[in-house]
Motif scaffolding. Structure first.
Motif, PDB file in Angstrom:
ATOM      1  N   TYR A 172     -70.662  45.972 -42.477  1.00 15.38           N
ATOM      2  CA  TYR A 172     -70.161  44.943 -41.566  1.00 15.38           C
ATOM      3  C   TYR A 172     -71.317  44.083 -41.060  1.00 15.38           C
ATOM      4  N   LEU A 173     -72.413  44.721 -40.685  1.00 12.23           N
ATOM      5  CA  LEU A 173     -73.568  43.988 -40.161  1.00 12.23           C
ATOM      6  C   LEU A 173     -74.131  43.029 -41.199  1.00 12.23           C
ATOM      7  N   CYS A 174     -74.134  43.433 -42.462  1.00 13.10           N
ATOM      8  CA  CYS A 174     -74.642  42.576 -43.534  1.00 13.10           C
ATOM      9  C   CYS A 174     -73.799  41.300 -43.626  1.00 13.10           C
ATOM     10  N   GLN A 175     -72.479  41.459 -43.575  1.00 11.56           N
ATOM     11  CA  GLN A 175     -71.604  40.294 -43.631  1.00 11.56           C
ATOM     12  C   GLN A 175     -71.747  39.430 -42.377  1.00 11.56           C
ATOM     13  N   TYR A 176     -71.821  40.090 -41.237  1.00 12.80           N
ATOM     14  CA  TYR A 176     -71.986  39.353 -39.988  1.00 12.80           C
ATOM     15  C   TYR A 176     -73.282  38.536 -40.021  1.00 12.80           C
ATOM     16  N   SER A 177     -74.339  39.134 -40.551  1.00 20.44           N
ATOM     17  CA  SER A 177     -75.636  38.452 -40.623  1.00 20.44           C
ATOM     18  C   SER A 177     -75.551  37.190 -41.479  1.00 20.44           C
ATOM     19  N   ASP A 178     -74.806  37.276 -42.593  1.00 17.04           N
ATOM     20  CA  ASP A 178     -74.633  36.106 -43.464  1.00 17.04           C
ATOM     21  C   ASP A 178     -73.905  34.980 -42.729  1.00 17.04           C
ATOM     22  N   VAL A 179     -72.848  35.340 -41.997  1.00 12.49           N
ATOM     23  CA  VAL A 179     -72.083  34.336 -41.254  1.00 12.49           C
ATOM     24  C   VAL A 179     -72.922  33.750 -40.126  1.00 12.49           C
ATOM     25  N   TYR A 180     -73.625  34.617 -39.424  1.00 11.36           N
ATOM     26  CA  TYR A 180     -74.496  34.184 -38.316  1.00 11.36           C
ATOM     27  C   TYR A 180     -75.542  33.182 -38.815  1.00 11.36           C
ATOM     28  N   LYS A 181     -76.159  33.493 -39.942  1.00  8.40           N
ATOM     29  CA  LYS A 181     -77.184  32.614 -40.498  1.00  8.40           C
ATOM     30  C   LYS A 181     -76.594  31.269 -40.900  1.00  8.40           C
ATOM     31  N   THR A 184     -75.759  29.273 -37.793  1.00  6.42           N
ATOM     32  CA  THR A 184     -76.974  28.837 -37.112  1.00  6.42           C
ATOM     33  C   THR A 184     -77.629  27.675 -37.856  1.00  6.42           C
ATOM     34  N   THR A 185     -77.554  27.714 -39.188  1.00  4.05           N
ATOM     35  CA  THR A 185     -78.176  26.666 -40.006  1.00  4.05           C
ATOM     36  C   THR A 185     -77.410  25.355 -39.925  1.00  4.05           C
ATOM     37  N   ASN A 186     -76.086  25.445 -40.100  1.00  8.44           N
ATOM     38  CA  ASN A 186     -75.256  24.231 -40.067  1.00  8.44           C
ATOM     39  C   ASN A 186     -73.832  24.654 -39.714  1.00  8.44           C
ATOM     40  N   GLU A 187     -73.519  24.660 -38.426  1.00  2.00           N
ATOM     41  CA  GLU A 187     -72.234  25.177 -37.959  1.00  2.00           C
ATOM     42  C   GLU A 187     -71.051  24.403 -38.539  1.00  2.00           C
ATOM     43  N   GLU A 188     -71.129  23.095 -38.543  1.00  2.00           N
ATOM     44  CA  GLU A 188     -70.024  22.273 -39.027  1.00  2.00           C
ATOM     45  C   GLU A 188     -69.742  22.546 -40.502  1.00  2.00           C
ATOM     46  N   LYS A 189     -70.795  22.636 -41.300  1.00  3.90           N
ATOM     47  CA  LYS A 189     -70.640  22.911 -42.728  1.00  3.90           C
ATOM     48  C   LYS A 189     -70.101  24.319 -42.957  1.00  3.90           C
ATOM     49  N   ALA A 190     -70.629  25.291 -42.200  1.00  2.00           N
ATOM     50  CA  ALA A 190     -70.225  26.681 -42.384  1.00  2.00           C
ATOM     51  C   ALA A 190     -68.746  26.888 -42.082  1.00  2.00           C
ATOM     52  N   LYS A 191     -68.230  26.209 -41.077  1.00  2.00           N
ATOM     53  CA  LYS A 191     -66.829  26.365 -40.701  1.00  2.00           C
ATOM     54  C   LYS A 191     -65.880  25.862 -41.776  1.00  2.00           C
TER      55      LYS A 191
END
Length: 307
Positions: A172-181, A184-191
């Protein structure tokens, strides 16, 4: 003795210094914060270790709303839980996924030693800024007779004993870390990213399976049937399952979770959905039906270890 009440702004004296002071001598610490940063851990780490070395218990609930909590901070407490049985760490799922559909936003710090209780409530998250340098305001209660402490602990426990809480694992932490990164890098694009959306959905599904503080209805059914099987009873009647779970939810931790008039329907629904011949696509296949109203466990059921 009347409680000592103090309202304190970080601009007058950093709340982090008081939290460190109380944590060092605390035998039981409970903290619930909206989000957590590694910088906050560094601020209290020495005091936390001092408390644990004295046999103190430490419990932390953090929110994951908006994926703001730092994955490195989560990793710290996950590792600490493995090293010290007196440490417990829980996460409260994101508003979009949690069962209450609310943003988790409290900041509660509870400390107890042999002489007094100290409780702090206000605006401070467990971050270096919140503890030391931000413009934060908090109320501090020092009590020998725990009046305000007890009220705040009741609020804390109302959060703790909900099936929204879970204990993250490494996957779970591994997946959370990917989403967090990505956020953090580009919130609009990530969403808008379909891959990120898929990962978040997978995380949501995992949250329901990871250990929490309250067992699910299925977990309670499985536990009861296993107990009966250990007594030599292979198939358990629906009436016995009802009776066993009715007794189980008398525990105060279940207060307000189930309505007695519909609880049996909930039990029956889980048994129907998750038996080995169920047509539900999400069936776990953990129960096997015998004669009418009789149930036992399949191999999957005997190996069921979920909340």
């Amino acid at each position: 003795m009347q409680p000592k009440v103090q309202i304190l702004a970080n601009t007058d004296y950093p709340i982090g210094k008081i939290i460190n002071q109380e944590l060092q001598n605390s035998l039981e610490t409970q903290i619930a914060v909206a989000f957590l940063k590694r910088s906050g851990i560094k601020t209290i780490e020495d005091s936390l270790i001092m408390s644990l070395d004295k046999g103190g218990q430490f419990e932390l609930i953090v929110g994951l709303d908006f994926k703001t909590t730092d994955p490195m901070a989560m990793k710290f407490f996950m590792d600490l839980c493995k090293q010290n049985k007196n440490v417990r760490f829980y996460c409260y799922g994101d508003k979009g996924e949690n069962k209450n559909d609310i943003v988790f936003h409290p900041k509660i710090y509870l400390f107890r030693n042999n002489k007094e209780t100290v409780s702090i409530v206000g605006s401070t998250n467990l971050t270096q800024g919140g503890l030391m340098s931000n413009f934060e305001v908090n109320t501090i209660f020092n009590e020998q007779t725990p009046i305000y402490y007890s009220k705040l602990q009741a609020i804390y426990n109302a959060v703790k004993y909900t099936d929204t809480l879970f204990t993250p694992d490494e996957d779970y932490l591994c997946q959370y870390s990917d989403v967090y990164k990505a956020l953090t890098t580009n919130e609009e694009k990530a969403k808008k990213d379909e891959g990120i959306k898929k990962v978040i959905q997978e995380m949501t599904e995992k949250e329901a399976k990871l250990p929490g503080t309250i067992p699910s209805v299925n977990a309670m059914i499985v536990e009861l049937i296993k107990q009966k099987m250990s007594e030599g009873i292979v198939f358990v009647s629906l009436a016995d399952i009802y009776a066993g779970l009715d007794e189980r939810i008398k525990d105060p931790i279940f207060a307000g979770r189930y309505k007695l008039e519909t609880f049996h329907n909930t039990i029956r629904g889980e048994l129907n959905k998750h038996h080995d011949e169920s047509t539900y696509s999400t069936s776990l296949g953990i129960y096997k039906r015998g004669e009418k109203g009789m149930y036992t466990l399949t191999n999957k059921g005997e190996n069921y270890f979920r909340r």
